[in-house]
Enzyme design. Structure first.
Site, short mmCIF file in Angstrom:
data_model
loop_
_atom_site.label_atom_id
_atom_site.label_comp_id
_atom_site.label_asym_id
_atom_site.label_seq_id
_atom_site.Cartn_x
_atom_site.Cartn_y
_atom_site.Cartn_z
N LYS A 204 0.86 -1.19 0.00
CA LYS A 204 0.00 0.00 0.00
C LYS A 204 0.90 1.24 0.00
O LYS A 204 1.44 1.61 1.02
CB LYS A 204 -0.93 0.03 1.22
CG LYS A 204 -2.04 1.04 1.03
CD LYS A 204 -2.34 1.90 2.23
CE LYS A 204 -1.43 3.05 2.46
NZ LYS A 204 -1.46 4.16 1.52
N GLU A 285 9.69 1.67 11.32
CA GLU A 285 10.75 2.68 11.31
C GLU A 285 10.06 4.04 11.30
O GLU A 285 9.26 4.32 10.41
CB GLU A 285 11.65 2.48 10.10
CG GLU A 285 12.36 1.12 10.11
CD GLU A 285 13.12 0.89 11.40
OE1 GLU A 285 13.99 1.68 11.73
OE2 GLU A 285 12.79 -0.10 12.11
N CYS A 319 13.59 11.86 7.69
CA CYS A 319 13.60 11.44 9.08
C CYS A 319 14.93 11.77 9.72
O CYS A 319 15.02 11.96 10.92
CB CYS A 319 13.31 9.95 9.17
SG CYS A 319 14.38 8.98 8.11
N GLU A 415 8.46 16.53 15.97
CA GLU A 415 8.97 16.44 14.60
C GLU A 415 8.13 17.35 13.70
O GLU A 415 6.92 17.16 13.57
CB GLU A 415 8.89 14.99 14.10
CG GLU A 415 9.57 14.81 12.75
CD GLU A 415 9.46 13.39 12.19
OE1 GLU A 415 8.38 12.78 12.30
OE2 GLU A 415 10.46 12.90 11.63
P1 NAP Z 1 2.65 8.58 7.78
O1 NAP Z 1 1.66 9.65 7.68
O2 NAP Z 1 2.80 7.87 9.07
O3 NAP Z 1 2.32 7.54 6.61
C1 NAP Z 1 3.16 6.45 6.30
C2 NAP Z 1 2.35 5.39 5.60
O4 NAP Z 1 1.36 4.86 6.49
C3 NAP Z 1 1.58 5.88 4.38
O5 NAP Z 1 1.59 4.87 3.40
C4 NAP Z 1 0.19 6.08 4.93
O6 NAP Z 1 -0.82 6.02 3.95
C5 NAP Z 1 0.08 4.92 5.88
N1 NAP Z 1 -0.92 5.07 6.93
C6 NAP Z 1 -1.45 6.22 7.41
N2 NAP Z 1 -2.33 5.94 8.40
C7 NAP Z 1 -2.36 4.59 8.53
C8 NAP Z 1 -3.07 3.70 9.38
N3 NAP Z 1 -3.92 4.13 10.31
N4 NAP Z 1 -2.85 2.36 9.24
C9 NAP Z 1 -1.98 1.90 8.33
N5 NAP Z 1 -1.28 2.71 7.49
C10 NAP Z 1 -1.46 4.04 7.60
O7 NAP Z 1 4.12 9.13 7.43
P2 NAP Z 1 4.56 9.98 6.16
O8 NAP Z 1 4.04 11.36 6.31
O9 NAP Z 1 4.26 9.23 4.91
O10 NAP Z 1 6.15 9.97 6.31
C11 NAP Z 1 6.83 10.85 7.13
C12 NAP Z 1 7.25 10.18 8.41
O11 NAP Z 1 8.05 9.04 8.14
C13 NAP Z 1 8.11 11.06 9.29
O12 NAP Z 1 7.71 10.90 10.63
C14 NAP Z 1 9.51 10.49 9.08
O13 NAP Z 1 10.41 10.76 10.13
C15 NAP Z 1 9.23 9.05 8.93
N6 NAP Z 1 10.30 8.34 8.25
C16 NAP Z 1 11.09 7.49 8.96
C17 NAP Z 1 12.14 6.81 8.34
C18 NAP Z 1 13.04 5.87 9.09
O14 NAP Z 1 13.77 5.11 8.46
N7 NAP Z 1 13.02 5.85 10.42
C19 NAP Z 1 12.36 7.02 6.98
C20 NAP Z 1 11.53 7.89 6.28
C21 NAP Z 1 10.49 8.53 6.92
P3 NAP Z 1 -1.46 7.39 3.34
O15 NAP Z 1 -0.37 8.03 2.56
O16 NAP Z 1 -2.56 6.90 2.50
O17 NAP Z 1 -1.89 8.20 4.51
#
Ligand code: NAP
Ligand code: MG
Length: 514
Positions: A204, A285, A319, A415
């Site tokens: 997804k 992650e 991140c 963040e």
């Molecule tokens: P996000 O809002 O948490 O979304 C990540 C993924 O989860 C998307 O595919 C999203 O789908 C999906 N999702 C959202 N709500 C969900 C739910 N209730 N159940 C299951 N899946 C769900 O994060 P983002 O804005 O895409 O990414 C930014 C974040 O990622 C930041 O916090 C960053 O620090 C972190 N990050 C961490 C790393 C690492 O390696 N530690 C690397 C990169 C990014 P939708 O798009 O459809 O909402």
């Protein structure tokens, strides 16, 4: 097979490279606005429920339109992945690895075109997009080799009268839920690590970068991946993502994203669904609130440069981005001035322009949230640069710097995931470490110092999964810097490291009496 080496980055100071990248951008631009289907078991499915993907640099430009799955299709994808697992798990590890190598070769040939898609769909600058594609290639090359290693005979202590063997076998069906900020690299790494181990998956993708995900599906098909191994199920995270997380046939969830969503997934995954017969494995992650410490005796120019690159590269939407500069009070004003001077030179604008350093942020929600944090920052610190939206028909925000921020302030703890940097003055090195460690995260960090004693101390005490000395805190390379953090930054799976694959396998020990 030749040893793993990181894919070289493109040198955009060379005219020939600029020309060929521009050509790729033109090619992509003439392919905008197309429709992309859901793909389940190799079958392209159109639901009519279409989500447009918008260029964040120019919100009137539609990158593509992606069909969205409903619960019925998510169920179909789960069933398909479950039945395909029965054959895929028996394909030899070497054969699985070869598909990754072939996909890497195809992606390498189409490198600039994939980077160009990211310039337009995610708002990445040319070099940031180029690095994203290179990392995607690296993940496939690296995990292919790692899987071949794990399929070799594993070392065990010999014992008389028995023949013993330990083998790694796959887990089953995984839900792959990547973020949008490395729309190719992280999606590719998460997906291919799972499948090279013999699992099948429901992927997804992140909703804001569905098109680049769909483009990668074309590569997997071209590389000869059997239908049903990767099922492409775009849809809303809270609907389709959660459907997979809760499903009794889901054996593991590989998630990268915010800590709020990661914790929710962890909680949902812990509940046994009727008919479920395993504990779901969760790889999550998550976010960061990453610091660069500048010691009293340090190369201040090098430090200032690293702070600017780490804080404002891809508009701070990494991140690993530096959102906290913690500077020894003896050099605080000097470093602050140097960082402001360098940041002023950054060009903000449409990502497709080669001269642009800082593109837009990803979407309206992020834009509004970051601007709100900037307003909060105006009450919590001294605004020394930026502080406003920037011009353009997209989500542009000026690189923003706050000085004299309290370590407990909201902009010091939460963040923001945008081009916002906070400065903290530290009384001494110990105090700097204390500020750095005072967050719920623990992803990356850097120390700039010429003091061996302080560097050794940071080695022991700076509590982050990826620690750098006298260099920026972004840009981890596959194989070189296995990546993943501590505390609420996640499960420390160490993407781009050999042990990452162990998250997606289980070990079976077989003993035969001779
Ligand atoms: P996000 O809002 O948490 O979304 C990540 C993924 O989860 C998307 O595919 C999203 O789908 C999906 N999702 C959202 N709500 C969900 C739910 N209730 N159940 C299951 N899946 C769900 O994060 P983002 O804005 O895409 O990414 C930014 C974040 O990622 C930041 O916090 C960053 O620090 C972190 N990050 C961490 C790393 C690492 O390696 N530690 C690397 C990169 C990014 P939708 O798009 O459809 O909402
Ligand atoms: Mg978009």
């Amino acid at each position: 097979m030749i040893e793993f080496r990181n894919e070289p980055l493109t040198d955009f100071s060379k005219e020939e490279n600029r020309k060929s990248f521009q050509k790729a951008l033109n090619e992509v631009q003439s392919n905008l606005g197309k429709e992309y289907p859901i793909i389940i078991g190799g079958e392209a499915i159109q639901t009519g429920d279409q989500l447009p993907s918008i260029n964040p640099s120019n919100v009137d430009e539609v990158i593509g339109v992606v069909h969205q799955a409903d619960h019925n299709l998510a169920e179909k994808a789960m069933q398909t992945a479950t039945s395909t697992f029965e054959t895929w798990k028996n394909v030899s590890p070497a054969a699985r690895a070869r598909i990754l190598l072939r996909a890497a070769a195809i992606l390498r040939r189409k490198k600039h075109v994939f980077s160009a898609w990211m310039v337009l769909e995610a708002g990445k600058s040319w070099p940031e997009a180029d690095a994203d594609t290179a990392e995607a290639i690296d993940f496939m090359e690296f995990y292919a080799r790692a899987m071949m290693d794990y399929s070799q005979r594993q070392p065990l202590v010999p014992i008389d009268g028995e023949e013993n063997e330990l083998i790694y076998i796959p887990l089953g069906v995984g839900a792959i839920i990547p973020p949008w900020n490395f729309p190719l690299a992280i999606l590719v790494g998460m997906t291919t690590a799972a499948i090279v181990c013999g699992n099948t998956v429901c992927l997804k993708p992140a909703s804001t970068t569905n098109v680049i995900a769909a483009k990668f599906m074309e590569i997997l098909t071209e590389a000869g991946l059997p239908a049903g191994v990767v099922n492409f199920v775009p849809g809303s995270g809270s609907e389709i993502g959660e459907y997979f997380v809760k499903h009794p046939l889901t054996r593991f969830i590989s998630f990268t994203g915010s800590h709020e969503v990661g914790l929710r997934i962890n909680e949902l995954a812990a509940k046994m669904a009727p008919g479920q017969k395993w504990i779901k494995r969760v790889v999550a992650e998550m976010g960061g609130k990453d610091s660069i410490i500048v010691d009293q005796h340090a190369d201040l120019d090098l430090a200032a440069e690293a702070i600017v690159v780490s804080a404002f590269g891809f508009s701070g939407q990494k991140c690993s981005a530096c959102s906290r500069a913690i500077v020894h009070e003896a050099v605080y004003e000097q470093v602050l001035e140097k960082v402001i001077a360098r940041t002023k030179k950054l060009v903000v604008g449409e990502a497709k322009d080669v001269t642009v350093d800082v593109g837009p942020v990803i979407d309206e929600r992020a834009y509004q949230r970051i601007l709100e944090y900037i307003e909060i920052g105006k009450k919590e610190g001294r605004l020394v640069l930026g502080g406003e939206k920037a011009d353009g028909n997209g989500y542009f925000i000026q690189p923003t710097i706050f000085a004299d921020v309290h370590p407990e302030a909201r902009i010091a703890q939460e963040e923001i995931f945008g081009p916002v940097l906070a400065f903290f003055s530290a009384k001494n090195f110990e105090h700097a470490l204390e500020i750095a460690n005072n967050t719920k995260y623990g992803l990356t960090g850097s120390v700039f110092s010429r003091d061996r004693f302080n560097l050794e101390r940071a080695r022991r005490e700076f509590y982050v999964g990826n620690l750098y000395f006298n260099r920026k805190c972004t840009g981890a390379l596959v194989g070189v810097h296995p990546f993943g953090g501590f505390n609420l930054s996640g499960t420390n799976a160490k993407a781009g490291g050999r042990e990452y694959l162990l998250q997606f396998m289980q070990a079976k020990c077989i003993s035969e009496r001779l």
